[in-house]
Enzyme design. Structure first.
Site, PDB file in Angstrom:
ATOM      1  N   GLU A 255       9.373   9.764  -0.590  1.00  0.00           N
ATOM      2  CA  GLU A 255       9.044   8.252  -0.884  1.00  0.00           C
ATOM      3  C   GLU A 255       7.721   8.258  -1.748  1.00  0.00           C
ATOM      4  OE1 GLU A 255       7.943   5.601   2.438  1.00  0.00           O
ATOM      5  OE2 GLU A 255      10.015   5.098   2.411  1.00  0.00           O
ATOM      6  N   GLU A 387      -4.136   3.601   4.924  1.00  0.00           N
ATOM      7  CA  GLU A 387      -4.963   4.349   6.015  1.00  0.00           C
ATOM      8  C   GLU A 387      -3.985   5.779   6.280  1.00  0.00           C
ATOM      9  OE1 GLU A 387      -4.506   1.111   6.182  1.00  0.00           O
ATOM     10  OE2 GLU A 387      -6.518   0.661   5.232  1.00  0.00           O
TER      11      GLU A 387
HETATM   12  C1  LIG Z   1       7.268  -5.002   0.831  1.00  0.00           C
HETATM   13  C2  LIG Z   1       7.550  -4.029   1.870  1.00  0.00           C
HETATM   14  C3  LIG Z   1       9.012  -3.405   1.834  1.00  0.00           C
HETATM   15  C4  LIG Z   1       9.193  -2.361   2.774  1.00  0.00           C
HETATM   16  N1  LIG Z   1      10.245  -1.491   2.789  1.00  0.00           N
HETATM   17  C5  LIG Z   1      10.771  -1.048   3.904  1.00  0.00           C
HETATM   18  C6  LIG Z   1      11.747  -0.388   3.941  1.00  0.00           C
HETATM   19  O1  LIG Z   1      12.597  -0.533   2.955  1.00  0.00           O
HETATM   20  N2  LIG Z   1      12.162   0.117   4.914  1.00  0.00           N
HETATM   21  C7  LIG Z   1      11.438   0.399   5.979  1.00  0.00           C
HETATM   22  O2  LIG Z   1      11.993   0.972   6.879  1.00  0.00           O
HETATM   23  N3  LIG Z   1      10.233  -0.014   6.083  1.00  0.00           N
HETATM   24  C8  LIG Z   1       9.824  -0.864   5.075  1.00  0.00           C
HETATM   25  N4  LIG Z   1       8.637  -1.384   4.999  1.00  0.00           N
HETATM   26  C9  LIG Z   1       7.618  -1.237   6.200  1.00  0.00           C
HETATM   27  C10 LIG Z   1       6.716  -0.511   5.981  1.00  0.00           C
HETATM   28  O3  LIG Z   1       6.970   0.903   6.062  1.00  0.00           O
HETATM   29  C11 LIG Z   1       5.398  -0.637   7.212  1.00  0.00           C
HETATM   30  O4  LIG Z   1       5.069  -2.010   6.841  1.00  0.00           O
HETATM   31  C12 LIG Z   1       4.421   0.175   6.838  1.00  0.00           C
HETATM   32  O5  LIG Z   1       4.579   1.417   7.339  1.00  0.00           O
HETATM   33  C13 LIG Z   1       3.164  -0.182   7.946  1.00  0.00           C
HETATM   34  O6  LIG Z   1       3.709  -0.277   9.132  1.00  0.00           O
HETATM   35  P1  LIG Z   1       3.652  -1.619  10.104  1.00  0.00           P
HETATM   36  O7  LIG Z   1       3.935  -2.836   9.130  1.00  0.00           O
HETATM   37  O8  LIG Z   1       4.158  -1.565  11.342  1.00  0.00           O
HETATM   38  O9  LIG Z   1       1.914  -1.724  10.385  1.00  0.00           O
HETATM   39  P2  LIG Z   1       1.303  -1.126  11.417  1.00  0.00           P
HETATM   40  O10 LIG Z   1       1.619   0.332  11.648  1.00  0.00           O
HETATM   41  O11 LIG Z   1       1.289  -2.028  12.590  1.00  0.00           O
HETATM   42  O12 LIG Z   1      -0.403  -1.159  10.949  1.00  0.00           O
HETATM   43  C14 LIG Z   1      -1.244  -2.395  11.102  1.00  0.00           C
HETATM   44  C15 LIG Z   1      -2.384  -1.815  10.361  1.00  0.00           C
HETATM   45  O13 LIG Z   1      -3.044  -0.780  11.210  1.00  0.00           O
HETATM   46  C16 LIG Z   1      -3.353   0.383  10.438  1.00  0.00           C
HETATM   47  N5  LIG Z   1      -3.005   1.577  11.165  1.00  0.00           N
HETATM   48  C17 LIG Z   1      -1.961   1.882  11.846  1.00  0.00           C
HETATM   49  N6  LIG Z   1      -1.806   3.079  12.553  1.00  0.00           N
HETATM   50  C18 LIG Z   1      -3.034   3.692  12.066  1.00  0.00           C
HETATM   51  C19 LIG Z   1      -3.559   5.033  12.055  1.00  0.00           C
HETATM   52  N7  LIG Z   1      -3.216   5.873  12.781  1.00  0.00           N
HETATM   53  N8  LIG Z   1      -5.130   4.802  11.612  1.00  0.00           N
HETATM   54  C20 LIG Z   1      -5.682   3.930  11.079  1.00  0.00           C
HETATM   55  N9  LIG Z   1      -5.094   2.868  10.853  1.00  0.00           N
HETATM   56  C21 LIG Z   1      -3.712   2.748  11.156  1.00  0.00           C
HETATM   57  C22 LIG Z   1      -2.593   0.094   9.449  1.00  0.00           C
HETATM   58  O14 LIG Z   1      -2.786   0.873   8.329  1.00  0.00           O
HETATM   59  C23 LIG Z   1      -2.437  -1.254   9.094  1.00  0.00           C
HETATM   60  O15 LIG Z   1      -3.607  -1.579   8.251  1.00  0.00           O
HETATM   61  C24 LIG Z   1       8.377  -2.396   4.203  1.00  0.00           C
HETATM   62  C25 LIG Z   1       7.240  -3.127   4.079  1.00  0.00           C
HETATM   63  C26 LIG Z   1       6.822  -4.075   2.942  1.00  0.00           C
HETATM   64  C27 LIG Z   1       5.392  -4.757   3.129  1.00  0.00           C
END
Ligand SMILES: Cc1cc2nc3c(=O)[nH]c(=O)nc-3n(C[C@H](O)[C@H](O)[C@H](O)COP(=O)(O)OP(=O)(O)OC[C@H]3O[C@@H](n4cnc5c(N)ncnc54)[C@H](O)[C@@H]3O)c2cc1C
Lengths: 426, 383
Positions: A255, A387
């Site tokens: 990815e 992050e």
């Molecule tokens: C346009 C788009 C397309 C996407 N396409 C796909 C897809 O095709 N398939 C799929 O499965 N997913 C997809 N996603 C999901 C994407 O992979 C997740 O949104 C992303 O991995 C972040 O997870 P979350 O949204 O749960 O955020 P969270 O994990 O809840 O994070 C929220 C905030 O906390 C921070 N954070 C979390 N953990 C830590 C840490 N350990 N240390 C520091 N900071 C931290 C994050 O950086 C972020 O700023 C997509 C997202 C978007 C926006």
């Protein structure tokens, strides 16, 4: 499988010449310049069907899966052959299967090639190359995105099949995909990284619903899936039971490579090209091409675009030269894009001023410009947030000490309880 | 800060660079040119150590003879020079040598040039004298005289002018801009030492009052113009930028090690995300800076049509990135960064000065727009 079986020894130049002739005879030339700004990306199922037909044509011509093994429908040629084809094909209208198309070829198929059973590869890889199978990534759960190993979507074994329950979210392009590569928990009573397994989930299977979600742009491109007692054959499993985390490392690595434009394709760095065309066009509209501040914004954006590519070329070289951190350095590319895009978008809004905020109905250019702003944090969040890239780079490349972890030595069930009842330590 | 015996220890250097870096690092080690020495010289006023500079020239690892060597190769040397906080007119010597071998007279090419490369004679370059460049606004006027030319004007911030034998400068007369190589002992030439933020280097104001120079001091044709010095400009920008990345690389490594060693609240400070992420972002800027240097050196070597643009992009990028990296390091070192005895401030001073030498980021950004002929529209044209 291909009309012209190429001898394995075909030289890159011979291949290039064949490709050129084939492209001339079979595909249409591109007339429009490729736009930099990501506007609305929603694709109709009919449009995707046309693109599938085009993909089938390319496959029959022998130009799909150029580097893939011959036994799975590929040509078994080198990366250099593929680059030659891509170079020749850049002036032609080639299949555009949307985000799912990119994911299918760059991430899913690569993961399958590496981890799936022989029977699985025989069943899926040919149809993938022929445009008959499009896949989406079912990674994120509503409750776990960055913490991918924390998914709660669960598969339970019953004889020679599995029963899947739970949901996935933000799966790009899933509404026109045929399969999802799905990470599921198969054991709640072992440490969280140990109880995970991957499955191919057909989107048409009974018990699967796929619902497009409206995005901040108003577009509806990513989806939410619900799984109710979905029955999946064990032969649709990828990798060993409980060995999902190792497979996940491949998925994440492919990815990152895909989101940084692929490594070897950037080995030859091309020049900076025209000065930030979207910004210059906007500055012309607003009469600001002579404004010193606007000129600074244009030049730094242009330099940023080039810097990301120059960095990619350097990283590719370092990997080939045997950098001690290995492929982990690719996260630099992902982070560079994730930081640069939002900065560039903020600058673009300064260049546009009022013209980027309000426009005459039907002004597509102004609309696309403003959508560029809304889309600018996709690269900072999707595919592993900035992050998460920083954590990976800090620990795996720079060798900085890990953070304290609160999920070690506990079963996943205990981890879930502890997270819900957080008291600051454990 | 650990001194730098065996500089290559613990550092991964790309294998294809080792044939260039090994002899350079070997020279620093063998000649005892360490940070301790750099500091001692800085505290004593940073007046160029001529015997040391002669050794450096004589070693043959630093200054390319006859402009033969690729710029990519010189840039690798420059990076190591900046990493070691090397003192002396390195960039300037390469540029002077390039000018003499490319444009100079028989005597320039066969005598002065080789003397400079071998460290027997020292030279600097008053880059600020090129009209229209760097936003320096300085301009030396030349007038024809029976004996040759008479020069008048003033040049700011000329590196090591008080310690060298020759100064290369541009001057303008009615016919255009010409280049001159002038001995520093020439009557009418005044060299006033400046105090500076960067205490590891010595800058001078050069004032010319009716300085008479013979026709033979011309380097290149009369009115060779600023295009004639284009290659010098590109060379200087690439090498100066590479030197900065070297300085950035050294202090980054120091901060990284400190983040692993220093503990607070029962943990190494590098396990705190605030510090970890700060250092990752700094290392991203460092890697990108190196990438920009590589791209710039390659473009100049291959004489691509966009070489000037890429060189300006590299300079602009590294100017800002250098200061950002220095500040990230500064913050993560905490209190020790404020101690005179810690070498950090020497690098901070150097990098901050580098950012403005040979043009600030803003100047190069504007140049990028000009190279693309981005013109202000006449009023009323906007839609
Ligand atoms: C346009 C788009 C397309 C996407 N396409 C796909 C897809 O095709 N398939 C799929 O499965 N997913 C997809 N996603 C999901 C994407 O992979 C997740 O949104 C992303 O991995 C972040 O997870 P979350 O949204 O749960 O955020 P969270 O994990 O809840 O994070 C929220 C905030 O906390 C921070 N954070 C979390 N953990 C830590 C840490 N350990 N240390 C520091 N900071 C931290 C994050 O950086 C972020 O700023 C997509 C997202 C978007 C926006």
């Amino acid at each position: 499988m291909t009309e012209t079986a190429a001898p394995a020894s075909i030289s890159v130049e011979q291949f290039r010449a064949q490709a050129r002739a084939w492209l001339e005879a079979n595909l249409e030339r591109r007339t429009d310049a490729l736009k930099r700004t990501r506007g609305l990306v929603h694709r109709t199922v009919e449009d995707i069907a046309e693109q599938r037909a085009l993909q089938a044509l390319v496959h029959r011509g022998g130009y799909a899966g150029i580097t893939w093994p011959v036994e799975y429908g590929g040509r078994g040629l080198t990366r250099a052959h593929e680059l030659a084809y891509l170079d020749e094909a850049k002036d032609f209208i080639t299949p555009d299967l949307g985000i799912a198309g990119v994911v299918t070829l760059a991430v899913i198929a690569q993961t399958a090639l590496r981890h799936a059973s022989e029977d699985f590869k025989q069943r899926h890889l040919g149809p993938i190359l022929a445009g008959e199978e499009l896949w989406a990534e079912f990674l994120s759960d509503p409750s776990a995105g960055s913490d991918l190993a924390g998914v709660t979507t669960t598969a339970v074994r019953e004889g020679d099949h599995w029963v899947l329950n739970g949901s996935k979210v933000w799966s790009s392009g899933a509404y026109y995909a045929d399969f999802g590569l799905c990470l599921a928990r198969t054991d709640w009573d072992v440490p969280k990284h140990k109880g995970l397994t991957w499955f191919a989930v057909g989107t048409a299977l009974p018990g699967v619903t796929v619902e497009p979600l409206t995005e901040i742009t108003g577009d509806a491109e990513f989806c939410r899936e619900e799984f109710h007692d979905v029955v999946i054959a064990d032969s649709e499993r990828i990798g060993g039971v409980g060995e999902g985390w190792a497979v996940a490392q491949s998925v994440l690595q492919y990815e990152r490579e895909a989101s940084s434009g692929g490594l070897t394709s950037v080995l030859t760095l091309t020049g900076p090209g025209p000065l930030a065309p979207d910004l210059v066009e906007m500055a012309r509209r607003t009469g600001r091409t002579g404004d010193p501040h606007t000129r600074q914004l244009i030049a730094t954006s242009h330099t940023g675009d080039f810097a990301v590519r120059a960095l990619g070329a350097r990283l590719a070289r370092l990997m080939l030269a045997g950098h001690p951190a290995g492929p982990a350095i690719i996260s630099y590319s992902k982070l560079a894009v994730g930081l640069m895009e939002p900065e560039r978008a903020k600058k673009a809004m300064h260049v546009g001023g009022a013209a980027a905020l309000a426009w005459e109905p039907g002004d597509r250019d102004a609309l696309t410009f403003s959508l560029g702003y809304l889309n600018s944090r996709v690269t900072a969040i999707a595919g592993g947030t900035n992050e998460i890239q920083r954590n990976a780079l800090g620990e795996r490349v720079l060798g900085l000490p890990r953070e304290p972890s609160f999920d070690r030595g506990k079963t996943f069930r205990q981890v879930q309880d502890a997270g819900q009842n957080w008291a600051g330590d454990s | 800060m650990a001194d730098d015996a065996s500089r290559a220890a613990g550092r991964w250097i790309e294998p294809d660079r080792r044939p260039i870096t090994d002899p350079v690092l070997g020279f620093f080690d063998e000649s005892g040119w360490s940070l301790t020495e750099v500091r001692a010289l800085a505290e004593a006023g940073a007046v160029l150590d001529r015997p040391r500079w002669s050794e450096l020239g004589a070693s043959g690892h630093f200054l390319p003879a006859g402009g033969e060597q690729s710029l990519a190769r010189s840039a690798v040397v420059a990076e190591e020079f900046g990493r070691a906080l090397g003192q002396g007119p390195f960039v300037e010597s390469v540029v002077v040598q390039l000018a003499l071998s490319q444009l100079g007279s028989e005597s320039h090419r066969t005598k002065v040039g080789p003397d400079i490369v071998a460290g027997r004679q020292l030279a600097t370059w008053a880059a600020s004298s090129i009209p229209g460049y760097w936003g320096s606004g300085s301009d030396v006027q030349a007038e024809s005289s029976p004996a040759g030319f008479v020069l008048n004007g003033s040049l700011p911030m000329v590196l090591d002018a008080g310690a060298v034998d020759w100064i290369l400068m541009s001057a303008r007369d009615g016919a255009g801009v010409s280049q001159f190589l002038i001995p520093t002992g020439q009557p009418g030439l005044r060299l006033d030492r400046l105090d500076s933020l960067d205490i590891t280097r010595a800058f001078y104001t050069v004032t010319l009052t009716n300085v008479e120079v013979p026709v033979t001091s011309l380097v290149g044709a009369r009115a060779v113009g600023t295009d004639g010095v284009a290659r010098q400009v590109r060379t200087a920008l690439v090498l100066a930028t590479a030197m900065t990345t070297g300085s950035m690389g050294h202090i980054f490594d120091v901060a990284l090690q400190y983040a692993k060693d220093r503990t607070a609240f029962g943990r190494p400070i590098g396990s705190f995300q605030a510090i970890k992420h700060l250092l990752v972002d700094a290392s991203l800027k460092l890697e990108t800076s190196r990438a920009m240097c590589d791209a710039a050196a390659q473009a100049v070597d291959e004489e691509t049509p966009d070489a000037d643009e890429i060189v300006s992009m590299a300079k602009a990028y590294v100017a800002d990135a250098g200061v950002d990296v220095a500040h990230a390091v500064w913050q993560s070192l905490g209190g020790i960064s404020y101690m005179w005895e810690n070498d950090f401030h020497l690098f901070l001073r150097r990098i901050t000065t580098d950012a403005a030498l040979f043009g600030t980021a803003q100047w190069h950004n504007e140049r990028i727009c000009e190279l693309h002929s981005l013109a202000a529209q006449p009023t009323g044209e906007q839609s």
